[in-house]
Design an enzyme around this catalytic site. Structure first.
Site, PDB file in Angstrom:
ATOM      1  N   HIS A 108       0.841  -1.313  -0.013  1.00  0.00           N
ATOM      2  CA  HIS A 108       0.056   0.018   0.135  1.00  0.00           C
ATOM      3  C   HIS A 108       0.902   1.221   0.054  1.00  0.00           C
ATOM      4  CE1 HIS A 108      -3.461  -2.582   0.244  1.00  0.00           C
ATOM      5  NE2 HIS A 108      -3.545  -2.542   1.636  1.00  0.00           N
ATOM      6  N   HIS A 182      -9.861   2.064   0.355  1.00  0.00           N
ATOM      7  CA  HIS A 182      -9.596   0.865   1.398  1.00  0.00           C
ATOM      8  C   HIS A 182     -10.725   1.159   2.325  1.00  0.00           C
ATOM      9  CE1 HIS A 182      -7.775  -2.183   3.636  1.00  0.00           C
ATOM     10  NE2 HIS A 182      -6.856  -2.227   2.510  1.00  0.00           N
ATOM     11  N   GLU A 319     -11.541  -3.731  -2.872  1.00  0.00           N
ATOM     12  CA  GLU A 319     -10.603  -2.799  -3.437  1.00  0.00           C
ATOM     13  C   GLU A 319     -10.568  -2.891  -5.109  1.00  0.00           C
ATOM     14  OE1 GLU A 319      -7.209  -3.254  -0.940  1.00  0.00           O
ATOM     15  OE2 GLU A 319      -8.683  -4.616   0.055  1.00  0.00           O
TER      16      GLU A 319
HETATM   17  C1  BGC Z   1      -4.639  -6.288   1.886  1.00  0.00           C
HETATM   18  C2  BGC Z   1      -4.531  -7.351   3.444  1.00  0.00           C
HETATM   19  C3  BGC Z   1      -3.908  -6.341   4.313  1.00  0.00           C
HETATM   20  C4  BGC Z   1      -5.033  -5.088   4.358  1.00  0.00           C
HETATM   21  C5  BGC Z   1      -4.497  -4.179   5.448  1.00  0.00           C
HETATM   22  C6  BGC Z   1      -5.477  -5.479   2.148  1.00  0.00           C
HETATM   23  O1  BGC Z   1      -5.731  -4.645   0.967  1.00  0.00           O
HETATM   24  O2  BGC Z   1      -5.009  -7.143   1.121  1.00  0.00           O
HETATM   25  O3  BGC Z   1      -3.664  -8.161   3.087  1.00  0.00           O
HETATM   26  O4  BGC Z   1      -3.844  -6.833   5.762  1.00  0.00           O
HETATM   27  O5  BGC Z   1      -5.242  -4.650   3.319  1.00  0.00           O
HETATM   28  O6  BGC Z   1      -5.344  -3.780   6.115  1.00  0.00           O
END
Ligand code: BGC
Length: 356
Positions: A108, A182, A319
């Site tokens: 991310h 998210h 997402e």
């Molecule tokens: C991911 C997860 C991650 C989460 C974080 C998601 O987009 O796929 O693996 O733990 O984001 O909160």
């Protein structure tokens, strides 16, 4: 009801930067609140079948909660949504190194991704919609990425009870870009338990299996005859605890679905229905992939809005984005943006109620 968009202060970051809160309301009373810190959607109030409104997204009451440590609740994710293996990629012959903030991998956007920076915010009003425009310029080299990236993310609330998210970006050097949103939803209402009874449909015939660190193996696997087959409405919890190697690796669902598409435009990709409230969420996107995350890492250690303790699987994320680790996978749709090109994607979340 009158449509409105208002702005108000929402505290300061530890570095002293002021953060603003935008409140958007449509003609049916749907209300979205979003802040300039990370473009975070802090609340979203929609009606159930009886007309009772509830907040259906997870988060915190104040900025401190987001700054102290948030599992990306409600945030804009960038420069790159999801993982890049080993925090490394090669582009035009040069190898770039990124933060490894998720075991051996980059997740991310790194240590301080787009979810942790303060964006500028401006209200937006048309004859039939209200919105907020967030802008952020990511400097060349930020978190190890090449090029200055100018990003604009717009949230628009329509009277058809849609939240439209538009992502636009441009760069002065080639760079990977994969922006997403998210938000953790619980359509029964924030703080009302787990999401295992929500019924999910995903318009995907295939998904990308992962290794033990959640990096795609490169295979595009059919969902048929697996717990990843959501082509017909199925409760999220119906198969989540099956003895399946991919579910074990994700500790539940944490996988990229390869959307079945007929072209590059906006297409229906998923539907979630919560049977008791009747709330239904439809997701439309221009993106080729959809990460379905069933909130597996929530473990009761976070206390959020109104004292709600976020236990295992008390929210889910859908997402819309490109596939994880695309910069290292030439066979996946490209995530490279070059100077002179415009990055432009759209995802729509549409809220409805089905009378039970
Ligand atoms: C991911 C997860 C991650 C989460 C974080 C998601 O987009 O796929 O693996 O733990 O984001 O909160």
């Amino acid at each position: 009801m009158r449509r409105s968009v208002t702005r108000a202060p929402f505290g300061r970051t530890p570095a002293g930067e002021p953060v603003e809160l935008f409140t958007l309301k449509n003609a049916h009373g749907l209300e979205l609140r979003a802040i300039t810190y990370g473009g975070v959607i802090v609340s979203l109030r929609t009606p159930d079948w009886s007309g009772r409104f509830a907040d259906i997204v997870l988060g915190f009451d104040s900025l401190a909660g987001y700054v102290r440590g948030s599992p990306y609740f409600g945030a804009i994710i960038g420069r790159y949504g999801n993982r890049i293996a080993q925090g490394r990629f090669t582009l035009d012959g040069k190898t770039y190194r990124l933060a490894t903030n998720d075991g051996p991998n980059h997740l991310h956007g790194g240590a301080r991704g787009f979810d942790k920076v303060v964006w500028s915010g401006e209200p937006l009003e048309t004859d039939s919609t209200v919105g907020v425009v967030f802008r952020y310029t990511s400097p060349d080299g930020e978190e190890g990425y090449p090029g200055t990236l100018r990003a604009t993310v717009t949230y628009t609330l329509t009277d058809a009870n849609e939240l439209i998210v538009d992502y636009v970006a441009e760069t002065d050097r080639a760079t990977p870009v994969n922006l997403t949103q998210h938000t953790y939803f619980n359509l029964a209402g924030d703080g009302s338990g787990d999401i295992l009874g929500h019924e999910l449909t995903i318009n995907a015939d295939a998904y990308t299996p992962v290794d033990s660190t959640l990096i795609p193996t490169g295979t595009i696997a059919p969902v048929a005859r697996t717990p990843f087959d959501f082509r017909t409405p199925t409760a999220i919890g119906a198969r989540i605890d099956r003895d399946d190697p991919q579910l074990k690796k994700g500790r539940g669902y944490d996988h990229n679905f390869v959307l079945a598409r007929s072209g590059p435009g906006l297409e229906h990709s998923a539907r979630v229905t919560e049977p008791k409230s009747g709330r239904t969420l439809d997701v439309y996107t221009t993106e080729p992939g959809l990460q379905f995350y069933s909130g597996n890492f929530l473990d009761g250690t976070i206390t959020g809005k109104a004292g709600h303790v976020y236990r295992h699987r008390s929210g889910f994320c859908l997402e819309a984005q490109h596939y994880p680790d695309s910069p290292n996978r030439p066979s996946f749709p490209s995530t490279i943006l070059r100077p002179g090109e415009e990055y432009s994607t759209r995802t729509v979340f549409r809220f409805r109620v089905l009378t039970p």
